[in-house]
Design a protein around this motif. Structure first.
Motif, PDB file in Angstrom:
ATOM      1  N   ARG A  41     -72.025  31.103  10.314  1.00 24.43           N
ATOM      2  CA  ARG A  41     -71.064  29.577  10.817  1.00 24.43           C
ATOM      3  C   ARG A  41     -70.076  30.057  11.463  1.00 24.43           C
ATOM      4  N   ASP A  42     -69.359  30.980  11.067  1.00 26.95           N
ATOM      5  CA  ASP A  42     -68.023  31.441  11.917  1.00 26.95           C
ATOM      6  C   ASP A  42     -68.069  33.101  12.138  1.00 26.95           C
ATOM      7  N   PRO A  43     -68.751  33.026  13.290  1.00 27.27           N
ATOM      8  CA  PRO A  43     -68.884  34.563  13.585  1.00 27.27           C
ATOM      9  C   PRO A  43     -67.485  35.352  13.720  1.00 27.27           C
ATOM     10  N   PHE A  44     -66.123  34.619  13.878  1.00 28.29           N
ATOM     11  CA  PHE A  44     -65.056  35.492  13.795  1.00 28.29           C
ATOM     12  C   PHE A  44     -64.596  36.015  12.366  1.00 28.29           C
ATOM     13  N   ALA A  45     -65.014  35.260  11.225  1.00 27.32           N
ATOM     14  CA  ALA A  45     -64.590  35.965  10.234  1.00 27.32           C
ATOM     15  C   ALA A  45     -65.372  36.997   9.500  1.00 27.32           C
ATOM     16  N   THR A  46     -66.496  37.434  10.098  1.00 24.92           N
ATOM     17  CA  THR A  46     -67.315  38.655   9.744  1.00 24.92           C
ATOM     18  C   THR A  46     -66.504  39.773   9.628  1.00 24.92           C
ATOM     19  N   HIS A  47     -66.967  40.605   8.650  1.00 24.64           N
ATOM     20  CA  HIS A  47     -66.811  41.942   8.576  1.00 24.64           C
ATOM     21  C   HIS A  47     -66.562  42.973   9.942  1.00 24.64           C
ATOM     22  N   ARG A  48     -67.828  42.581  10.748  1.00 25.14           N
ATOM     23  CA  ARG A  48     -68.072  43.353  11.840  1.00 25.14           C
ATOM     24  C   ARG A  48     -67.193  42.934  12.940  1.00 25.14           C
ATOM     25  N   LEU A  49     -66.640  41.959  13.171  1.00 22.37           N
ATOM     26  CA  LEU A  49     -65.628  41.464  14.031  1.00 22.37           C
ATOM     27  C   LEU A  49     -64.083  41.837  13.672  1.00 22.37           C
ATOM     28  N   LEU A  50     -63.778  41.508  12.600  1.00 29.27           N
ATOM     29  CA  LEU A  50     -62.538  41.896  12.167  1.00 29.27           C
ATOM     30  C   LEU A  50     -62.237  43.301  12.110  1.00 29.27           C
ATOM     31  N   SER A  51     -63.199  43.989  11.707  1.00 31.35           N
ATOM     32  CA  SER A  51     -63.147  45.670  11.546  1.00 31.35           C
ATOM     33  C   SER A  51     -63.280  46.283  12.803  1.00 31.35           C
ATOM     34  N   ALA A  52     -63.956  45.410  14.058  1.00 26.23           N
ATOM     35  CA  ALA A  52     -63.955  45.831  15.149  1.00 26.23           C
ATOM     36  C   ALA A  52     -62.273  45.872  15.889  1.00 26.23           C
ATOM     37  N   LEU A  53     -61.866  44.692  15.583  1.00 30.63           N
ATOM     38  CA  LEU A  53     -60.412  44.444  15.924  1.00 30.63           C
ATOM     39  C   LEU A  53     -59.691  45.692  15.584  1.00 30.63           C
ATOM     40  N   GLU A  54     -59.749  45.944  14.349  1.00 29.48           N
ATOM     41  CA  GLU A  54     -58.848  46.997  13.681  1.00 29.48           C
ATOM     42  C   GLU A  54     -59.362  48.786  14.497  1.00 29.48           C
ATOM     43  N   ARG A  55     -60.564  48.819  14.396  1.00 28.93           N
ATOM     44  CA  ARG A  55     -61.146  50.111  14.900  1.00 28.93           C
ATOM     45  C   ARG A  55     -60.657  50.276  16.510  1.00 28.93           C
ATOM     46  N   SER A  56     -60.696  49.259  17.219  1.00 26.78           N
ATOM     47  CA  SER A  56     -60.237  49.344  18.577  1.00 26.78           C
ATOM     48  C   SER A  56     -58.923  49.378  18.994  1.00 26.78           C
ATOM     49  N   GLY A  57     -57.810  49.296  17.869  1.00 30.53           N
ATOM     50  CA  GLY A  57     -56.527  49.191  18.120  1.00 30.53           C
ATOM     51  C   GLY A  57     -55.893  47.658  18.880  1.00 30.53           C
ATOM     52  N   SER A  58     -57.092  46.916  18.625  1.00 37.20           N
ATOM     53  CA  SER A  58     -56.390  45.443  19.267  1.00 37.20           C
ATOM     54  C   SER A  58     -55.480  44.915  18.169  1.00 37.20           C
ATOM     55  N   VAL A  59     -55.729  45.344  16.794  1.00 34.46           N
ATOM     56  CA  VAL A  59     -54.632  44.885  15.816  1.00 34.46           C
ATOM     57  C   VAL A  59     -54.397  46.034  14.969  1.00 34.46           C
ATOM     58  N   GLY A  60     -53.074  46.098  14.327  1.00 36.12           N
ATOM     59  CA  GLY A  60     -52.752  47.481  13.707  1.00 36.12           C
ATOM     60  C   GLY A  60     -51.782  48.012  14.650  1.00 36.12           C
ATOM     61  N   GLY A  61     -51.289  49.164  14.234  1.00 35.33           N
ATOM     62  CA  GLY A  61     -50.335  50.073  15.068  1.00 35.33           C
ATOM     63  C   GLY A  61     -49.048  49.140  15.455  1.00 35.33           C
ATOM     64  N   ARG A  62     -48.899  49.264  16.807  1.00 36.69           N
ATOM     65  CA  ARG A  62     -47.726  48.533  17.207  1.00 36.69           C
ATOM     66  C   ARG A  62     -48.203  47.300  17.969  1.00 36.69           C
TER      67      ARG A  62
END
Length: 396
Positions: A41-62
């Motif tokens: 229903r909400d593709p943005f709340a999935t593990h695959r999207l949120l973890s992709a943000l983390e792995r790509s450095g879009s969130v986290g770090g600075r």
């Protein structure tokens, strides 16, 4: 930060990343309806999207978005719910603007940052924020997550907690539990049982119908070819082109793009079945595109960009192609993102959006509460005004 705060039989914990949890555990709470292999229903709340943000450095770090996902467990250790929570050092990428609050608090000598944000980064799309596993304990787990987030902010002497683009039900429950309620609006297109784009056009007033047809013709008059791509039809060359479009839009709107180039590589590997890319080509060269995410009931428009300007191409790529795709996919609506009153003439009607806010300082909280009361009244009046001026044929 403190964790392990127990509430009745519910234990609240924090983690340092969504990636620490197994995808199946997170998605059993965030997207249980997708267990059949369909779209969440909400593709943005999935593990695959949120973890992709983390792995790509879009969130986290600075980046100023430090992941602190919240977990709710039963006393026997069963995971009952999760929440996408972030420690924020700024107010960028949220689309519910609290800059004035931050400036007022800092002028009074306080430190507004860091703050807590329960949200999907860079995503003004409505969805559940207290992601609970279906069952008899879902309601108590959702309350525990909300109260746990408030306690986390209070214990660490943070200025505030913000729960943005939550559902109306969460908004009402948060108000009952003492959080401040904020309301805004977006423009959404609703599928009234259309079988084709022409059926939608037939619902419009004659003048608007002619306008839309003219805009669609104008968009492709310069030899522009438009294709819609999803799943395995999306190839690395499409992401390379879209990255150029995204950089152009990001530089003009935000100063710098929120997503890294690596995020689009993650999207190719992990997210392409959730994605609908609308790509425009002229003379063999990709010149513009729009990125959409496919939900179980909704098509979510997210980003647009171009390297060539063509009249009406933005309207065609972002709005009309999205409507056409939603009809073909049997989806109930299109959410076209934040802002944009120009969407009204193109069949997108105003729809309320909701957020919740906890502010630690009692005096400042009272001042914000008064402001939000007046703002809610103004938003309701504007929605009513715009609905009366929609593009659809008047009954009778």
């Amino acid at each position: 930060m403190a964790d392990g705060a127990e509430r009745e039989s519910i234990v609240i914990e924090t983690r340092e990343s969504v990636g620490e949890l197994a995808p199946g555990d997170w998605d059993a709470c965030a997207a249980p309806e997708a267990a059949d292999g369909g779209h969440p229903r909400d593709p943005f709340a999935t593990h695959r999207l949120l973890s992709a943000l983390e792995r790509s450095g879009s969130v986290g770090g600075r980046t100023g978005w430090t992941p602190r996902p919240l977990l709710a467990r039963a006393g026997d250790g069963r995971l009952l719910g999760v929440a996408p929570l972030y420690l924020k050092s700024h107010s960028q990428g949220e689309y519910v603007f609290d800059h004035a609050w931050a400036h007022a608090w800092e002028r009074a000598g306080g430190d507004y940052y860091p703050k807590l944000q329960c949200a999907i980064p860079f995503t003004p799309a409505t969805g559940r924020r207290w992601l609970t596993r279906p069952g008899p304990e879902a309601e108590i787990a959702a309350d525990a997550l909300l109260q746990g987030a408030v306690e986390l902010a209070a214990r660490n002497r943070l200025s505030s907690l913000h729960v943005t683009f939550c559902t109306e039900a969460e908004w009402r429950r948060g108000g009952e539990l003492g959080l401040l309620q904020r309301q805004d609006q977006q423009f959404h297109w609703e599928n009234r049982g259309y079988g084709a784009f022409d059926d939608f056009l037939a619902d419009l007033a004659s003048r608007k119908r002619k306008q839309l047809r003219k805009e669609r013709e104008t968009a492709v008059a310069g030899g522009v070819e438009i294709v819609r791509l999803t799943g395995d039809a999306i190839e690395p060359e499409h992401w390379e082109a879209f990255w150029r479009f995204y950089q152009d839009t990001g530089a003009r709107k935000w100063g710098r793009p929120y997503l890294t180039r690596a995020f689009f590589e993650e999207a190719q590997t992990h997210l392409r079945d959730d994605v609908l890319l609308v790509m425009c080509r002229r003379a063999g060269r990709w010149i513009a595109g729009a990125l959409n995410f496919i939900g179980r009931e909704t098509l979510f428009g997210r980003y647009w960009g171009c390297v060539e300007e063509h009249p009406c191409l933005h309207f065609e790529t972002c709005y009309y192609q999205a409507i056409e795709a939603a009809i073909e996919l049997g989806l109930a609506r299109v959410e076209a993102g934040a802002q944009g009153a120009h969407k009204l003439a193109r069949g997108y009607l105003p729809s309320p959006t909701y957020s919740l806010h906890w502010i630690g300082d009692r005096g400042f909280r009272a001042a914000v509460a008064d402001y939000l009361r007046r703002e809610r009244e103004a938003v309701s009046e504007e929605i009513e005004f715009l609905l009366e001026r929609g593009p659809f044929r008047k009954e009778g």
